[in-house]
Design an enzyme around this catalytic site. Structure first.
Site, PDB file in Angstrom:
ATOM      1  N   CYS A  57       0.817  -1.228   0.000  1.00 15.54           N
ATOM      2  CA  CYS A  57       0.000   0.000   0.000  1.00 15.54           C
ATOM      3  C   CYS A  57       0.846   1.272   0.000  1.00 15.54           C
ATOM      4  O   CYS A  57       0.368   2.337  -0.385  1.00 15.54           O
ATOM      5  CB  CYS A  57      -0.949   0.006   1.187  1.00 15.54           C
ATOM      6  SG  CYS A  57      -2.112  -1.361   1.123  1.00 15.54           S
ATOM      7  N   HIS A  89      -3.457   7.364   2.477  1.00 11.30           N
ATOM      8  CA  HIS A  89      -3.823   6.052   1.957  1.00 11.30           C
ATOM      9  C   HIS A  89      -5.249   5.739   2.403  1.00 11.30           C
ATOM     10  O   HIS A  89      -5.610   5.999   3.556  1.00 11.30           O
ATOM     11  CB  HIS A  89      -2.853   4.998   2.476  1.00 11.30           C
ATOM     12  CG  HIS A  89      -3.243   3.598   2.128  1.00 11.30           C
ATOM     13  ND1 HIS A  89      -3.606   3.236   0.856  1.00 11.30           N
ATOM     14  CD2 HIS A  89      -3.343   2.472   2.889  1.00 11.30           C
ATOM     15  CE1 HIS A  89      -3.907   1.948   0.853  1.00 11.30           C
ATOM     16  NE2 HIS A  89      -3.761   1.472   2.069  1.00 11.30           N
ATOM     17  N   ASN A  98     -10.028  -0.045  -0.552  1.00  8.81           N
ATOM     18  CA  ASN A  98      -8.569   0.036  -0.457  1.00  8.81           C
ATOM     19  C   ASN A  98      -7.972  -0.507  -1.752  1.00  8.81           C
ATOM     20  O   ASN A  98      -8.035  -1.709  -2.024  1.00  8.81           O
ATOM     21  CB  ASN A  98      -8.106  -0.793   0.751  1.00  8.81           C
ATOM     22  CG  ASN A  98      -6.606  -0.744   0.957  1.00  8.81           C
ATOM     23  OD1 ASN A  98      -5.863  -0.263   0.101  1.00  8.81           O
ATOM     24  ND2 ASN A  98      -6.151  -1.253   2.090  1.00  8.81           N
TER      25      ASN A  98
HETATM   26  O1  UT7 Z   1      -3.900  -1.060   3.430  1.00  6.90           O
HETATM   27  C1  UT7 Z   1      -3.141  -1.797   4.298  1.00  6.90           C
HETATM   28  C2  UT7 Z   1      -3.481  -1.493   5.660  1.00  6.90           C
HETATM   29  N1  UT7 Z   1      -4.668  -2.208   6.062  1.00  6.90           N
HETATM   30  C3  UT7 Z   1      -5.441  -1.652   6.940  1.00  6.90           C
HETATM   31  O2  UT7 Z   1      -5.200  -0.521   7.296  1.00  6.90           O
HETATM   32  C4  UT7 Z   1      -6.556  -2.436   7.549  1.00  6.90           C
HETATM   33  C5  UT7 Z   1      -6.539  -2.191   9.015  1.00  6.90           C
HETATM   34  N2  UT7 Z   1      -7.597  -2.830   9.741  1.00  6.90           N
HETATM   35  C6  UT7 Z   1      -8.892  -2.463   9.638  1.00  6.90           C
HETATM   36  O3  UT7 Z   1      -9.223  -1.593   8.853  1.00  6.90           O
HETATM   37  C7  UT7 Z   1      -9.879  -3.091  10.579  1.00  6.90           C
HETATM   38  O4  UT7 Z   1      -9.205  -3.810  11.576  1.00  6.90           O
HETATM   39  C8  UT7 Z   1     -10.909  -4.000   9.868  1.00  6.90           C
HETATM   40  C9  UT7 Z   1     -11.856  -3.176   9.050  1.00  6.90           C
HETATM   41  C10 UT7 Z   1     -10.176  -5.009   9.019  1.00  6.90           C
HETATM   42  C11 UT7 Z   1     -11.744  -4.734  10.940  1.00  6.90           C
HETATM   43  O5  UT7 Z   1     -12.340  -3.820  11.820  1.00  6.90           O
HETATM   44  P1  UT7 Z   1     -12.240  -4.060  13.400  1.00  6.90           P
HETATM   45  O6  UT7 Z   1     -13.050  -3.025  14.024  1.00  6.90           O
HETATM   46  O7  UT7 Z   1     -10.792  -4.144  13.756  1.00  6.90           O
HETATM   47  O8  UT7 Z   1     -12.984  -5.443  13.555  1.00  6.90           O
HETATM   48  P2  UT7 Z   1     -12.418  -6.822  14.130  1.00  6.90           P
HETATM   49  O9  UT7 Z   1     -11.380  -7.387  13.227  1.00  6.90           O
HETATM   50  O10 UT7 Z   1     -12.076  -6.603  15.550  1.00  6.90           O
HETATM   51  O11 UT7 Z   1     -13.723  -7.718  14.012  1.00  6.90           O
HETATM   52  C12 UT7 Z   1     -14.882  -7.438  14.765  1.00  6.90           C
HETATM   53  C13 UT7 Z   1     -15.918  -8.527  14.479  1.00  6.90           C
HETATM   54  C14 UT7 Z   1     -15.341  -9.930  14.554  1.00  6.90           C
HETATM   55  O12 UT7 Z   1     -16.300 -10.737  15.183  1.00  6.90           O
HETATM   56  P3  UT7 Z   1     -16.131 -11.152  16.719  1.00  6.90           P
HETATM   57  O13 UT7 Z   1     -14.833 -11.888  16.814  1.00  6.90           O
HETATM   58  O14 UT7 Z   1     -16.137  -9.863  17.469  1.00  6.90           O
HETATM   59  O15 UT7 Z   1     -17.345 -12.008  16.957  1.00  6.90           O
HETATM   60  C15 UT7 Z   1     -15.183 -10.330  13.111  1.00  6.90           C
HETATM   61  O16 UT7 Z   1     -15.295 -11.720  12.926  1.00  6.90           O
HETATM   62  O17 UT7 Z   1     -16.415  -8.358  13.139  1.00  6.90           O
HETATM   63  C16 UT7 Z   1     -16.347  -9.630  12.462  1.00  6.90           C
HETATM   64  N3  UT7 Z   1     -16.168  -9.374  11.036  1.00  6.90           N
HETATM   65  C17 UT7 Z   1     -17.184  -9.121  10.199  1.00  6.90           C
HETATM   66  N4  UT7 Z   1     -18.518  -9.057  10.386  1.00  6.90           N
HETATM   67  C18 UT7 Z   1     -19.277  -8.755   9.334  1.00  6.90           C
HETATM   68  C19 UT7 Z   1     -15.022  -9.331  10.331  1.00  6.90           C
HETATM   69  N5  UT7 Z   1     -15.282  -9.059   9.041  1.00  6.90           N
HETATM   70  C20 UT7 Z   1     -16.621  -8.924   8.929  1.00  6.90           C
HETATM   71  C21 UT7 Z   1     -17.480  -8.630   7.853  1.00  6.90           C
HETATM   72  N6  UT7 Z   1     -18.801  -8.549   8.107  1.00  6.90           N
HETATM   73  N7  UT7 Z   1     -17.028  -8.399   6.600  1.00  6.90           N
END
Ligand code: UT7
Length: 323
Positions: free
Chosen positions: A113, A250, A280
């Site tokens: 990225c 980004h 992204n």
């Molecule tokens: O470009 C390179 C750099 N990349 C990034 O900057 C990405 C950085 N990370 C993020 O943007 C975020 O961490 C995400 C958007 C990927 C995830 O958001 P989060 O608030 O950190 O959520 P999480 O990973 O803590 O997941 C929360 C819940 C989980 O369920 P449990 O374990 O709390 O029951 C996931 O399984 O959301 C669940 N989950 C989803 N639910 C519905 C994960 N993906 C999805 C989805 N739809 N697509």
């Protein structure tokens, strides 16, 4: 002194738009979850006939038109991508051929990225070192090809597209009133390599592989790394957030963008956000966002613009330039 000035900009997006609701029935997710956690509403997804090279070529042609230049005027093409058409030759060389350019040289740059920020920094050095007078810098990606479409935690986040700028060596007074690149800082730290990677490659599995990410872990590091490298860039130029006209970060997650801007004291109205419509797009995200803000008249000649990116590796970096 020599300054690397942006002469033109262009972009290209795949024809097909995939909305959040289009994931319903593909993986267990919802428009509400995606919008709340990321700010993404839609992304463009490449068809079979749309590739990193073809999107990069289209963005390059648009940037050359915008600059009033032709491929004959270029000395170098730097393509930032992690999704090349082939393992080799470099997709930059493919684009060079598509543009009908048989002089100069072209190479790919791989910093995920952060690729575009790395590529602009490299182009600036070639221009200031006198190795080139005009450089085409492209960020082009087809991340849809390396996504695991069964993994809801990653497949909803990414999109395809390309953006390009033409940079030209010009004379500057050596002050921050000059047009062109004024400061840049790059960083990488491979101890984080397992937090965001592709689980295949020519030297390991012999396959292309799929993107894997510990999203929460990446998120945890992102804001601190971004703000540190921006502060280092400010220090080089002797400026503060108050001096900026535009912040073009980004586009990975609206929450990361908002938190970084808040921590740096950058006013919300100076932040260019396109993650809602592009998702992204990795190395293409910064030039795509730049292209939107130039086309709609926000970024104008003479404006002080800060670019920033962070991604797999980890790699991260920032570039300060006067448009
Ligand atoms: O470009 C390179 C750099 N990349 C990034 O900057 C990405 C950085 N990370 C993020 O943007 C975020 O961490 C995400 C958007 C990927 C995830 O958001 P989060 O608030 O950190 O959520 P999480 O990973 O803590 O997941 C929360 C819940 C989980 O369920 P449990 O374990 O709390 O029951 C996931 O399984 O959301 C669940 N989950 C989803 N639910 C519905 C994960 N993906 C999805 C989805 N739809 N697509």
């Amino acid at each position: 002194m020599i300054r690397s000035v942006v002469r033109g900009i262009g972009s290209a997006l795949p024809r097909r738009i995939m909305k959040n609701t289009d994931f319903e029935g593909v993986v267990e997710t919802s428009d509400e979850w995606i919008v709340q956690r990321t700010g993404i509403r839609q992304r463009h997804i490449a068809a079979d006939d749309e590739t990193t090279a073809s999107l990069g070529e289209a963005a390059a042609r648009a940037a050359l038109d915008n600059a009033g230049l032709t491929p004959a005027d270029l000395d170098l093409i730097v393509l930032a991508t992690s999704t090349p058409n082939n393992t080799f030759p470099a997709t930059a060389v493919d684009i060079q051929q598509r543009l009908g350019m048989r002089h100069g040289f072209a190479f790919d740059m791989q910093a995920v990225c952060s690729g575009f920020v790395y590529a602009v920094t490299a182009a600036d050095l070639y221009l200031r070192g006198g190795q080139a007078k005009r450089v085409l810098v492209i960020g082009s990606e087809t991340f849809s090809r390396i996504l695991d479409w069964n993994d809801r935690s990653t497949c909803v986040l990414f999109g395809d597209g390309a953006g390009a700028i033409v940079m030209e060596a010009g004379e500057g007074a050596g002050t921050i009133a000059d047009r062109g690149v004024l400061a840049a800082s790059l960083r990488s730290d491979g101890t984080h390599k397992e937090k965001l990677y592709v689980d295949g490659g020519p030297s390991t599995t012999g396959t292309v592989g799929h993107l894997r990410m510990e999203g929460r872990e990446v998120f945890k590091h992102a804001v601190g790394m971004i703000t540190d490298v921006i502060e280092a860039t400010y220090a080089q130029a002797g400026i503060t957030s108050a001096d900026l006209d535009w912040f073009v970060p980004h586009q990975a997650n609206k929450r990361i963008i908002d938190a970084s801007a808040r921590k740096l004291g950058i006013a919300e109205e100076k932040v260019v956000v396109t993650v809602d419509r592009h998702g992204n797009t990795s190395a293409a995200s910064v030039p795509l966002a730049l292209a939107v803000a130039v086309a709609d008249g926000r970024i104008k000649k003479g404006d002080l613009v800060l670019l920033e990116a962070m991604g797999g590796g980890f790699t991260w970096g920032a570039v300060l330039l006067r448009w």
